[in-house]
Design a protein around this motif. Structure first.
Motif, mmCIF file in Angstrom:
data_model
loop_
_atom_site.group_PDB
_atom_site.id
_atom_site.type_symbol
_atom_site.label_atom_id
_atom_site.label_comp_id
_atom_site.label_asym_id
_atom_site.label_seq_id
_atom_site.Cartn_x
_atom_site.Cartn_y
_atom_site.Cartn_z
ATOM 1 N N GLU A 1 -7.586 5.749 -3.936
ATOM 2 C CA GLU A 1 -8.317 4.485 -4.021
ATOM 3 C C GLU A 1 -8.188 3.871 -5.412
ATOM 4 O OE1 GLU A 1 -12.729 2.672 -2.956
ATOM 5 O OE2 GLU A 1 -12.423 4.851 -2.970
ATOM 6 N N THR A 2 -8.282 4.711 -6.431
ATOM 7 C CA THR A 2 -8.148 4.215 -7.807
ATOM 8 C C THR A 2 -6.777 3.606 -8.039
ATOM 9 O OG1 THR A 2 -9.726 5.837 -8.673
ATOM 10 C CG2 THR A 2 -8.151 4.897 -10.233
ATOM 11 N N GLU A 3 -5.737 4.258 -7.524
ATOM 12 C CA GLU A 3 -4.382 3.744 -7.701
ATOM 13 C C GLU A 3 -4.200 2.403 -6.997
ATOM 14 O OE1 GLU A 3 -0.442 3.447 -8.969
ATOM 15 O OE2 GLU A 3 -2.159 4.648 -9.674
ATOM 16 N N ILE A 4 -4.758 2.261 -5.809
ATOM 17 C CA ILE A 4 -4.666 0.983 -5.103
ATOM 18 C C ILE A 4 -5.364 -0.119 -5.899
ATOM 19 C CG2 ILE A 4 -5.431 -0.289 -3.060
ATOM 20 C CD1 ILE A 4 -5.029 2.233 -1.424
ATOM 21 N N LYS A 5 -6.561 0.184 -6.412
ATOM 22 C CA LYS A 5 -7.305 -0.815 -7.194
ATOM 23 C C LYS A 5 -6.558 -1.176 -8.476
ATOM 24 C CE LYS A 5 -11.959 0.345 -5.556
ATOM 25 N NZ LYS A 5 -13.284 0.901 -5.921
ATOM 26 N N ASN A 6 -5.959 -0.179 -9.117
ATOM 27 C CA ASN A 6 -5.193 -0.451 -10.335
ATOM 28 C C ASN A 6 -4.022 -1.390 -10.048
ATOM 29 O OD1 ASN A 6 -6.850 1.155 -11.881
ATOM 30 N ND2 ASN A 6 -5.509 2.956 -11.790
ATOM 31 N N GLN A 7 -3.344 -1.151 -8.930
ATOM 32 C CA GLN A 7 -2.217 -2.008 -8.584
ATOM 33 C C GLN A 7 -2.691 -3.430 -8.284
ATOM 34 O OE1 GLN A 7 0.293 -0.344 -5.553
ATOM 35 N NE2 GLN A 7 0.601 1.573 -6.644
ATOM 36 N N ALA A 8 -3.856 -3.548 -7.662
ATOM 37 C CA ALA A 8 -4.404 -4.853 -7.378
ATOM 38 C C ALA A 8 -4.714 -5.610 -8.667
ATOM 39 C CB ALA A 8 -5.654 -4.732 -6.518
ATOM 40 N N GLN A 9 -5.308 -4.911 -9.623
ATOM 41 C CA GLN A 9 -5.643 -5.539 -10.905
ATOM 42 C C GLN A 9 -4.390 -5.954 -11.662
ATOM 43 O OE1 GLN A 9 -8.148 -2.458 -12.563
ATOM 44 N NE2 GLN A 9 -10.022 -3.548 -11.979
ATOM 45 N N VAL A 10 -3.406 -5.070 -11.688
ATOM 46 C CA VAL A 10 -2.150 -5.383 -12.383
ATOM 47 C C VAL A 10 -1.474 -6.595 -11.746
ATOM 48 C CG1 VAL A 10 0.187 -4.546 -12.826
ATOM 49 C CG2 VAL A 10 -1.769 -3.054 -13.236
ATOM 50 N N SER A 11 -1.664 -6.735 -10.437
ATOM 51 C CA SER A 11 -1.053 -7.859 -9.710
ATOM 52 C C SER A 11 -1.853 -9.149 -9.842
ATOM 53 C CB SER A 11 -0.891 -7.493 -8.227
ATOM 54 O OG SER A 11 -0.056 -6.357 -8.078
ATOM 55 N N GLY A 12 -2.967 -9.091 -10.582
ATOM 56 C CA GLY A 12 -3.721 -10.300 -10.869
ATOM 57 C C GLY A 12 -4.868 -10.601 -9.927
ATOM 58 N N TYR A 13 -5.252 -9.645 -9.090
ATOM 59 C CA TYR A 13 -6.348 -9.882 -8.153
ATOM 60 C C TYR A 13 -7.686 -9.444 -8.748
ATOM 61 C CZ TYR A 13 -2.709 -10.576 -4.677
ATOM 62 O OH TYR A 13 -1.620 -11.062 -3.996
ATOM 63 N N THR A 14 -8.723 -10.125 -8.322
ATOM 64 C CA THR A 14 -10.077 -9.672 -8.629
ATOM 65 C C THR A 14 -10.415 -8.565 -7.628
ATOM 66 O OG1 THR A 14 -10.759 -11.850 -9.404
ATOM 67 C CG2 THR A 14 -12.498 -10.316 -8.736
ATOM 68 N N PRO B 1 0.817 -1.213 0.000
ATOM 69 C CA PRO B 1 0.000 0.000 0.000
ATOM 70 C C PRO B 1 0.855 1.270 0.000
ATOM 71 C CG PRO B 1 0.069 -0.910 2.199
ATOM 72 C CD PRO B 1 0.742 -1.910 1.308
ATOM 73 N N GLU B 2 2.118 1.116 0.296
ATOM 74 C CA GLU B 2 2.977 2.286 0.401
ATOM 75 C C GLU B 2 3.200 2.986 -0.940
ATOM 76 O OE1 GLU B 2 6.509 1.972 2.911
ATOM 77 O OE2 GLU B 2 5.816 -0.018 3.529
ATOM 78 N N THR B 3 3.203 2.223 -2.016
ATOM 79 C CA THR B 3 3.512 2.829 -3.318
ATOM 80 C C THR B 3 2.419 3.790 -3.765
ATOM 81 O OG1 THR B 3 2.626 0.841 -4.392
ATOM 82 C CG2 THR B 3 5.003 0.955 -4.076
#
Length: 450
Positions: free
Chosen positions: A435-448, A409-411
């Protein structure tokens, strides 16, 4: 320190002309996994004369050097890197390069992040998982049972322990008793009292502060995790973040209020600007490792003995008395290592030896080491109040609603919030982009993303 676990050795002809991949040199070329040799996974053929390569950050370099000095017959190469600090992903990036080349892996890696198990315990690009399961034969059960309860939970997958916690980092409330007495203030116990104290301090003693929001680990782990804000949660492969939850919005409002009244500054706690507040920091929530890294550090605040104390963590009035956690580094052993005996010796030394206690700047994760460290701190006369009791309370109060996906979450905080605050925006204004940036990182990392 001699390990008491079973010894399994083999032989392997040395190969000349080994390639070095990436910035750091790793171990010798991998001949591929053989049988598990009693280690619980497809281990490489073991060679007791094989040198081990250990990656550490600058803060862990002294313990690595201490092991080298105490074990002159163990061949070891020590390499320093950024420790994956701030969620840099350097650990994963470098290992991916070694996976591609099929050689060069380090034998032991220290990471400041507790979420690396999410990728290190999985097969990547057709190569077996980098992290070796440590409770299947690499380390004795007696040693593993010596950790503080729950310390290794973030590194445990399907009952296999893939990493060992170096230290615990529960958040306590640090306070300056000298300043509290001078101004006639009591130690706050709740987030509401902390915010009320900020108004009194701003009105009566402008220029004095109650902390900083200039570090990505502070904003995320200290404040939002400590507030039970569900902005970083993981269930299976589904990631969720909720900045609209009441716990999230209350913390957002509190931070904006205290930034506005000047009691929360934007300097990093490791910056020269923060050092200027050495005699103006009245209180601040922060991890246990602030004890050595901030307050007693000659290069940081360097506060004289008899002024600083640690109180129990802040909590919302009428709610669970929980807290956040800031890191607590992790040691990983490579599944590609050809000298797991030496690896296990190193891990036991780095975590539980007398030297590990002596060099610890924060609360060790190993119970015997933790007890000794706390006793030493309490007896040393530096801290006021019930230092030992408060840290122990915090260690058993970390909120379990925070997730450990493969990204930090730090990034997102560093890329969105830090520059946004510097530009004069409020937390509330920055939340949508954050919030958008966190969700984008989650998606890029392969999470739903939920």
């Amino acid at each position: 320190m001699a390990s008491q676990h079973r010894r399994f050795t083999g032989t392997l002809a040395l190969t000349a002309g080994l390639a070095v991949v990436g910035l750091l040199a790793g171990c010798s070329a991998d001949a591929g996994p053989t049988s598990d040799n009693g280690f619980g996974f497809a281990a490489a053929e073991q060679d007791p004369d094989s040198s081990i390569t250990v990656w550490v950050d600058a803060a862990r370099e002294p313990i690595a050097n201490a092991f080298k000095e105490a074990n002159p017959d163990t061949p070891i190469s020590i390499e320093t890197y950024d420790g994956n600090a701030g969620g840099s992903d350097s650990f994963k990036t470098k290992i991916a390069l070694f996976d591609q080349s099929g050689e060069g892996w380090p034998d032991v890696v220290f990471s400041t992040q507790t979420n690396d198990t999410s990728w290190a315990a999985k097969e990547l690009n057709g190569t077996q998982a980098f992290a070796a399961p440590l409770n299947k034969g690499v380390l004795d059960d007696d040693f593993l049972e010596g950790f503080t309860a729950g310390a290794n939970d973030p590194m445990t997958v399907d009952d296999a322990v893939y990493g060992l916690r170096n230290d615990l980092a529960p958040v306590v409330l640090w306070y300056n008793q000298k300043l509290l007495d001078q101004f006639g203030y009591d130690i706050p116990t709740t987030w509401e009292e902390y915010e009320a104290l900020s108004d009194d301090l701003a009105a009566d003693h402008p220029g004095y502060i109650l902390g900083s929001v200039g570090d990505s680990f502070v904003g995320t782990y200290v404040y939002y995790w400590g507030a039970q804000a569900p902005i970083f949660q993981l269930k299976g492969d589904t990631f969720s973040t909720d900045f609209a939850d009441d716990h999230s919005t209350r913390m957002t409002d509190l931070l904006d209020h205290m930034v506005d009244n000047g009691t929360l500054i934007q300097d990093s706690v490791f910056s020269a600007g923060f050092v200027d507040y050495a005699d103006k920091l009245v209180a601040t929530p922060g991890p246990a490792w602030y004890s050595g890294a901030v307050f007693q550090n000659p290069d940081n605040l360097n506060v004289p003995a008899g002024e600083i104390g640690a109180a129990a963590p802040l909590y919302w009035d009428g709610e669970d008395k929980v807290t956040g956690n800031v890191g607590g580094g992790v040691w990983y052993a490579s599944s590609h290592s050809k000298n797991l005996d030496a690896v296990s010796d190193f891990l036991e030394f780095a975590i539980s030896s007398d030297k590990a206690i002596e060099l610890a700047s924060g609360l060790p994760a190993y119970t015997d080491a933790s007890d000794a460290w706390l006793a030493t701190q309490a007896e040393g006369g530096y801290f006021v109040g019930d230092f030992e009791g408060s840290v122990n309370t915090a260690a058993g109060s970390v909120w379990n609603g925070w997730g450990f996906p493969s990204f930090s979450p730090e990034t997102a905080y560093a890329s969105v919030v830090v520059p946004g605050l510097a530009a004069g925006k409020s937390f509330a204004e920055l939340v949508p982009a954050w919030e958008t940036e966190i969700k984008n990182q989650a998606q890029v990392s392969g999470y739903t993303v939920k």
